[in-house]
Design an enzyme around this catalytic site. Structure first.
Site, mmCIF file in Angstrom:
data_model
loop_
_atom_site.group_PDB
_atom_site.id
_atom_site.type_symbol
_atom_site.label_atom_id
_atom_site.label_comp_id
_atom_site.label_asym_id
_atom_site.label_seq_id
_atom_site.Cartn_x
_atom_site.Cartn_y
_atom_site.Cartn_z
ATOM 1 N N LYS A 12 -6.356 5.685 11.487
ATOM 2 C CA LYS A 12 -7.801 5.534 11.700
ATOM 3 C C LYS A 12 -8.133 5.850 13.141
ATOM 4 O O LYS A 12 -7.531 5.304 14.074
ATOM 5 C CB LYS A 12 -8.216 4.100 11.372
ATOM 6 C CG LYS A 12 -8.863 4.009 10.029
ATOM 7 C CD LYS A 12 -9.536 2.693 9.867
ATOM 8 C CE LYS A 12 -9.123 2.113 8.542
ATOM 9 N NZ LYS A 12 -9.712 0.802 8.329
ATOM 10 N N ASP A 67 -4.008 1.124 11.341
ATOM 11 C CA ASP A 67 -5.352 0.678 11.721
ATOM 12 C C ASP A 67 -5.275 0.131 13.146
ATOM 13 O O ASP A 67 -5.297 0.894 14.103
ATOM 14 C CB ASP A 67 -5.813 -0.346 10.684
ATOM 15 C CG ASP A 67 -7.254 -0.775 10.846
ATOM 16 O OD1 ASP A 67 -7.993 -0.097 11.583
ATOM 17 O OD2 ASP A 67 -7.658 -1.784 10.250
ATOM 18 N N GLY A 109 0.759 -1.249 0.000
ATOM 19 C CA GLY A 109 0.000 0.000 0.000
ATOM 20 C C GLY A 109 0.789 1.298 0.000
ATOM 21 O O GLY A 109 0.332 2.303 -0.515
ATOM 22 N N GLU A 149 4.424 4.217 5.928
ATOM 23 C CA GLU A 149 3.249 3.341 5.966
ATOM 24 C C GLU A 149 2.046 4.072 5.364
ATOM 25 O O GLU A 149 1.948 5.301 5.443
ATOM 26 C CB GLU A 149 2.983 2.933 7.430
ATOM 27 C CG GLU A 149 1.729 2.139 7.697
ATOM 28 C CD GLU A 149 1.684 0.766 7.028
ATOM 29 O OE1 GLU A 149 1.928 0.694 5.813
ATOM 30 O OE2 GLU A 149 1.353 -0.210 7.716
ATOM 31 N N ASP A 150 1.154 3.322 4.747
ATOM 32 C CA ASP A 150 -0.035 3.935 4.158
ATOM 33 C C ASP A 150 -1.065 4.269 5.229
ATOM 34 O O ASP A 150 -1.564 5.389 5.305
ATOM 35 C CB ASP A 150 -0.642 3.031 3.072
ATOM 36 C CG ASP A 150 -0.848 1.592 3.539
ATOM 37 O OD1 ASP A 150 -0.609 1.284 4.727
ATOM 38 O OD2 ASP A 150 -1.244 0.759 2.708
HETATM 39 P P1 IMP Z 1 -2.944 -2.763 11.064
HETATM 40 O O1 IMP Z 1 -1.913 -3.815 11.314
HETATM 41 O O2 IMP Z 1 -4.299 -3.181 11.541
HETATM 42 O O3 IMP Z 1 -2.542 -1.407 11.581
HETATM 43 O O4 IMP Z 1 -3.154 -2.681 9.504
HETATM 44 C C1 IMP Z 1 -2.279 -2.018 8.670
HETATM 45 C C2 IMP Z 1 -2.441 -2.494 7.247
HETATM 46 O O5 IMP Z 1 -3.777 -2.968 6.966
HETATM 47 C C3 IMP Z 1 -2.225 -1.353 6.291
HETATM 48 O O6 IMP Z 1 -0.883 -1.277 5.918
HETATM 49 C C4 IMP Z 1 -3.134 -1.689 5.138
HETATM 50 O O7 IMP Z 1 -2.444 -2.499 4.221
HETATM 51 C C5 IMP Z 1 -4.265 -2.478 5.747
HETATM 52 N N1 IMP Z 1 -5.450 -1.616 6.018
HETATM 53 C C6 IMP Z 1 -5.908 -1.219 7.214
HETATM 54 N N2 IMP Z 1 -7.005 -0.459 7.103
HETATM 55 C C7 IMP Z 1 -7.228 -0.343 5.782
HETATM 56 C C8 IMP Z 1 -8.218 0.371 5.016
HETATM 57 O O8 IMP Z 1 -9.117 1.076 5.517
HETATM 58 N N3 IMP Z 1 -8.107 0.244 3.663
HETATM 59 C C9 IMP Z 1 -7.146 -0.501 3.052
HETATM 60 N N4 IMP Z 1 -6.215 -1.165 3.731
HETATM 61 C C10 IMP Z 1 -6.240 -1.087 5.087
#
Ligand code: IMP
Length: 191
Positions: free
Chosen positions: A139, A111, A52, A107-108
């Site tokens: 988020k 979450d 991403g 990082e994109d």
């Molecule tokens: P985390 O480990 O839950 O923080 O997730 C991070 C990764 O999940 C990001 O690098 C994205 O690739 C993916 N991700 C989380 N939320 C979204 C979203 O709303 N849209 C698309 N990808 C997401």
């Protein structure tokens, strides 16, 4: 699945545009300036998290006035759905040695924070001189682990978003804005 044009995707699938391309461009330019000031004269490696972050990183590095190396690491976090798997593993490791260097993770979206939490532990064991994070989006209220960001583009409501590198089922990465999807997109995938 037939590929849609940008116009079709916008008309058929996007519910709401949360960040438009002009705003994104300005914010990325600000971040590029700030990073250039902070890391002037330092041996900087930008580590993009695939897939991403590639769009954000490509724009960001062109807004920077200092030279920086670029490397990529691919991590699995989501499958093709919009819920987290909780499983984090390295699919592609860095090519460069980061010991003694200044590392900025690009990082994109942050979450739950599980991906970055894992990555911070993994990369800090390689003994970089410094290790910081620049995330394009956070988020609101979703983090299950506390992650300190040195740079942040935007905070968005707790909704699934696509565009500017972010996908749903590997689609919509090329949208120049950040938006939410209409419910029918998810429903079609469930049938
Ligand atoms: P985390 O480990 O839950 O923080 O997730 C991070 C990764 O999940 C990001 O690098 C994205 O690739 C993916 N991700 C989380 N939320 C979204 C979203 O709303 N849209 C698309 N990808 C997401």
């Amino acid at each position: 699945m037939k590929a849609k044009t940008l116009e079709q995707a916008l008309a058929d699938d996007i519910e709401e545009v949360l960040l438009n391309s002009e705003d994104i461009k300005c914010r990325v330019a600000e971040l590029g300036r700030q990073i250039s000031e902070d890391y002037k004269g330092k041996d900087l490696v930008l580590v993009g998290i695939l897939r991403g972050a590639f769009v954000f990183l490509a724009d960001l590095i062109r807004e920077m006035s200092i030279s920086a190396e670029t490397d990529f690491i691919a991590i699995s976090s989501y499958g093709s759905s919009s819920t987290t798997s909780g499983v984090v593993r390295i699919l592609k490791d860095l090519d460069e040695d980061i010991e003694g260097r200044h590392v900025l993770i690009i990082e994109d979206i942050l979450d739950t924070g599980l991906t970055l939490n894992y990555l911070l532990k993994n990369l800090s064991s390689r003994r970089p001189e410094s290790l910081e994070i620049c995330s394009f989006i956070v988020k609101e209220g979703k983090q299950s682990v506390k992650i300190n960001l040195k740079y942040l583009g935007y905070t968005v409501p707790n909704r699934f978003v696509v565009g500017y590198g972010l996908d749903y089922a590997q689609r919509y990465r090329n949208l120049p804005f950040i938006g939410t999807l209409k419910p029918h997109v998810y429903e079609e995938d469930e049938t």
